[in-house]
Write an enzyme that holds these catalytic residues in place. Structure first.
Site, PDB file in Angstrom:
ATOM      1  N   SER A 177       0.864  -1.164   0.000  1.00  0.00           N
ATOM      2  CA  SER A 177       0.000   0.000   0.000  1.00  0.00           C
ATOM      3  C   SER A 177       0.910   1.225   0.000  1.00  0.00           C
ATOM      4  O   SER A 177       1.866   1.291  -0.772  1.00  0.00           O
ATOM      5  CB  SER A 177      -0.935  -0.029   1.220  1.00  0.00           C
ATOM      6  OG  SER A 177      -1.802   1.085   1.224  1.00  0.00           O
ATOM      7  N   TYR A 212      -6.392   7.691  -6.330  1.00  0.00           N
ATOM      8  CA  TYR A 212      -5.314   6.856  -5.806  1.00  0.00           C
ATOM      9  C   TYR A 212      -5.590   6.463  -4.362  1.00  0.00           C
ATOM     10  O   TYR A 212      -5.475   5.292  -3.985  1.00  0.00           O
ATOM     11  CB  TYR A 212      -3.992   7.612  -5.922  1.00  0.00           C
ATOM     12  CG  TYR A 212      -2.796   6.845  -5.400  1.00  0.00           C
ATOM     13  CD1 TYR A 212      -2.434   5.627  -5.956  1.00  0.00           C
ATOM     14  CD2 TYR A 212      -2.017   7.361  -4.366  1.00  0.00           C
ATOM     15  CE1 TYR A 212      -1.330   4.925  -5.487  1.00  0.00           C
ATOM     16  CE2 TYR A 212      -0.916   6.672  -3.897  1.00  0.00           C
ATOM     17  CZ  TYR A 212      -0.575   5.463  -4.459  1.00  0.00           C
ATOM     18  OH  TYR A 212       0.520   4.774  -3.989  1.00  0.00           O
ATOM     19  N   LYS A 262      -6.214   2.726  -2.486  1.00  0.00           N
ATOM     20  CA  LYS A 262      -5.386   2.237  -1.392  1.00  0.00           C
ATOM     21  C   LYS A 262      -6.167   2.090  -0.087  1.00  0.00           C
ATOM     22  O   LYS A 262      -5.961   1.125   0.659  1.00  0.00           O
ATOM     23  CB  LYS A 262      -4.179   3.167  -1.193  1.00  0.00           C
ATOM     24  CG  LYS A 262      -3.184   3.115  -2.350  1.00  0.00           C
ATOM     25  CD  LYS A 262      -2.655   1.698  -2.580  1.00  0.00           C
ATOM     26  CE  LYS A 262      -1.577   1.640  -3.640  1.00  0.00           C
ATOM     27  NZ  LYS A 262      -1.067   0.265  -3.847  1.00  0.00           N
TER      28      LYS A 262
END
Length: 284
Positions: free
Chosen positions: A135, A149, A153
């Site tokens: 991650s 993004y 994650k």
């Protein structure tokens, strides 16, 4: 320590390449996935059948299952599965296209989920193993101009944390690794940028437009970080999360401290929405 067999996605560069080289040097076997096979010709020539390779695009859901099944079938046992492949998409939410957002989620979130789901039946049958998910500190903290993004994650961190509880009875450990900045070509290689809108020129989101600038500082050391990621497989019990890099620790600590303060500030409101004791007893 006995030699292990690893499955690592995205081994052509960055942490994936560094981990692969380290493992091969010490005598382990690696099943690696790439999008272009020729970039691994040097390692294939040096290490022969200890490096198993397959072409894989993480947006190809059907191919993921086939590649993972073939890796287990060809190698017999895989001890550690490392979800490493992924990229960053940067720009304000309004600047991103639907296609960009879908591709980001397909790769970073759904692709990683599919790898795990494909590997789990094999890990259960062999009596255990490890799952390591790459991650970022951005899985716990956020920056402007990185909404898609962060969504990918934060999503994969939730999936992996829950999955860790599912698979613990089978001897399968799960660790989420949250590196900070490092010179892995993430910024100037794989990252993708939205087409800018002038309305955001003076906003915090505009800072991400310069993410490919080679002058941007990076705190983490690639080799040290890769070694630490591999070392997670030796930790018993498997830690659910590992932050790597002082910047990662600092960003995550600030985010968690701020969220806890906000939670505590809203405690009375939270408790005020409970049903009355008598009403709850009647419902029971």
């Amino acid at each position: 320590m006995d030699a292990r067999t690893w499955l690592i996605t995205g081994v052509s560069s960055g942490f994936g390449r560094e981990m692969t080289e380290r493992l091969l040097r010490r005598g382990d076997r690696v099943a690696g996935t790439v999008r272009r096979m020729e970039v691994m010709d040097d390692l294939r020539a040096e290490y022969g059948d200890r490096l198993w390779l397959a072409r894989l695009d993480l947006t190809d859901g059907a191919a993921i299952g086939a590649v993972v099944d073939r890796a287990f079938a060809d190698l017999g046992r895989i001890d550690v599965v490392v979800n490493n492949a992924g990229y960053g998409l940067f720009g304000a939410a309004e600047e991103l296209t639907d296609e960009q957002i879908v591709h980001q989620i397909d790769t970073n979130l759904l692709g990683s989920i599919r790898v795990v789901r494909a590997a789990l039946p094999h890990l259960r049958r062999q009596g255990g193993g490890r799952l390591i998910q790459l991650s970022t500190y951005g899985g716990q903290a956020t920056n402007a101009g990185a909404s898609a993004y962060h969504a990918s994650k934060w999503g994969i961190e939730g999936f992996m944390e829950s999955t860790a509880k599912d698979v613990a009875p089978f001897g399968i450990g799960v660790t989420i690794v949250e590196p900070g900045s490092a010179r892995t070509r993430f910024r100037d290689g794989s990252s993708r940028l939205a087409t800018p809108l002038s309305a955001y020129d003076d906003s915090p989101a505009a800072l991400t437009r310069g993410i490919r600038d080679p002058a941007l500082p990076s705190v983490g050391d690639v080799a040290k970080t890769a070694a630490a990621i591999l070392g997670c497989a030796d930790l018993d019990p498997a830690p659910v999360r590992v932050a790597l890099g002082s910047d990662s620790y600092t960003h995550i600590h600030k985010a968690l401290t701020g969220r806890l303060a906000e939670l505590e500030a809203g405690r009375d409101l939270a408790f005020s929405t409970d049903a009355d004791t008598d009403a709850r007893a009647g419902a029971a």
